[in-house]
Design an enzyme around this catalytic site. Sequence first.
Site, PDB file in Angstrom:
ATOM      1  CG  ASP A 103     -35.888  55.909  79.976  1.00 46.81           C
ATOM      2  OD1 ASP A 103     -35.945  57.051  79.474  1.00 46.81           O
ATOM      3  OD2 ASP A 103     -36.899  55.242  80.258  1.00 46.81           O
ATOM      4  NE  ARG A 146     -45.503  44.204  59.834  1.00 51.70           N
ATOM      5  CZ  ARG A 146     -44.994  43.272  59.002  1.00 51.70           C
ATOM      6  NH1 ARG A 146     -43.712  42.997  59.035  1.00 51.70           N
ATOM      7  NH2 ARG A 146     -45.786  42.637  58.172  1.00 51.70           N
ATOM      8  CE  LYS A 151     -44.058  60.214  78.869  1.00 46.68           C
ATOM      9  NZ  LYS A 151     -43.235  59.211  79.536  1.00 46.68           N
TER      10      LYS A 151
HETATM   11  C1  LIG Z   1     -43.201  57.809  79.660  1.00 46.34           C
HETATM   12  C2  LIG Z   1     -41.941  57.114  79.920  1.00 46.34           C
HETATM   13  C3  LIG Z   1     -41.669  55.859  79.366  1.00 46.34           C
HETATM   14  C4  LIG Z   1     -42.702  55.109  78.537  1.00 46.34           C
HETATM   15  O1  LIG Z   1     -42.941  55.706  77.306  1.00 46.34           O
HETATM   16  P1  LIG Z   1     -44.339  55.637  76.521  1.00 46.34           P
HETATM   17  O2  LIG Z   1     -44.095  56.482  75.337  1.00 46.34           O
HETATM   18  O3  LIG Z   1     -45.386  56.177  77.441  1.00 46.34           O
HETATM   19  O4  LIG Z   1     -44.580  54.203  76.198  1.00 46.34           O
HETATM   20  C5  LIG Z   1     -40.433  55.274  79.615  1.00 46.34           C
HETATM   21  N1  LIG Z   1     -39.515  55.886  80.378  1.00 46.34           N
HETATM   22  C6  LIG Z   1     -39.743  57.091  80.946  1.00 46.34           C
HETATM   23  C7  LIG Z   1     -38.684  57.714  81.773  1.00 46.34           C
HETATM   24  C8  LIG Z   1     -40.963  57.742  80.740  1.00 46.34           C
HETATM   25  O5  LIG Z   1     -41.183  58.930  81.315  1.00 46.34           O
END
Ligand SMILES: *Cc1c(COP(=O)(O)O)cnc(C)c1O
Length: 390
Positions: free
Chosen positions: A177, A53, A202
């Site tokens: 982000d 962990r 992604k």
């Molecule tokens: C998908 C996404 C998230 C969340 O991520 P997960 O891996 O699905 O928890 C956060 N920010 C953006 C811009 C995203 O496309």
Amino acid sequence: MKTLKKDIGFATKSIHVGNDPDKTNGAIAPAIYATSTYVQEAPAKHLGYEYSRTHNPTRSRLEECLNSLEGGKGCVATSSGMSAMSLVLHSLKEGAKVLCGDDVYGGTYRQLTTIFHHKLNIEFIDTTDTKKTITRIKSFKPDLIWLETPTNPLLKVSDISAIAKASKENKSHLLVDNTFMTPYFQKPLNLGADTVLHSMTKYINGHSDAIGGAIVTNNTKFLEKVRALQNSLGPCLSPFDSWVILRGIKTLEVRMDRHQENAKKIASFLESHSGVKKVIYPGLRSHPGHRIMKKNTSGFGGMISFYLKGGMKESNRFLKKIKLFSLAESLGGVESLVEQPATMTHASIPKNVRESIGIEDSLIRLSVGIENINDLINDLDDAITFAIKK
Ligand SMILES: *Cc1c(COP(=O)(O)O)cnc(C)c1O
């Protein structure tokens, strides 16, 4: 392992950093350390790993690699993008002020407004309005600024470097982000941000076969806080998913180049199509964020949104006919995806609010994959022609 030079290129880093051959047997590919614990020679005498962990050698490799691509002081890989976000928000003190973009990922908005709203003083603002954002940073003095650029599905662009300057002057912590751009096209830390967040689900992984998140930061105190929180709260990335994503990252540069090359061609094809009302792609000169992107990024990515001529009926006919683009949420994989924001990713927003911000029934979002471009264009052409046929 030979020590790598500091100024090696992006693709070289993504293939070599965190990817030293195995010291015990020379294996060129990293092992999946599927282990929960580590044997100690004597009490508290170990090789740096005690429990998975807290640390795992496969996860450490991924963290080292992504950290080098973003140019940070350290990286924490988590079980999802959303759990990475939760660690950031848990690190804030009770009553801390958060200034957040008003067009962020739906899950980001949900976590702020349904989980952390009791603890934090949260304000949403249109961060594409640089002047207004800077003025508000000066008066509100947020502890944390949460920026996402470009946004989803309307691909609105915020000026990271201008906002970073104001953030520094006001001693705020700026988080970006960077899921849509990846460090290949956009390096928020170089533009003055303190921290980068990823949904590695992604483009970073790129093959639609794992869920993962990451925090990369320049702030070592914050890094230690996040590590401690991950250990206490437990959202760690599994050894297998760490390995899958580390493998995916190796081709990040060639994938992103191809995503973008295909997206540019599709954007101009759509712009010239009589069945399309409007195309949104930051690489088009017609896009309002084009100039800022040119200043802050080295590319425009692989996401495109467009409005079909017509409404829900035409949109549904289009989606029924399209073949190569799979109807699915998510994005950033090698395969092309298509979705209808009004009924899928943004269905929870009331219709009148949705339409006032541009998420109309005829809006289609594409995650352009890396397939053959002629096949993709032919597929779109067939589906649009079918959709608008009287
Ligand atoms: C998908 C996404 C998230 C969340 O991520 P997960 O891996 O699905 O928890 C956060 N920010 C953006 C811009 C995203 O496309």
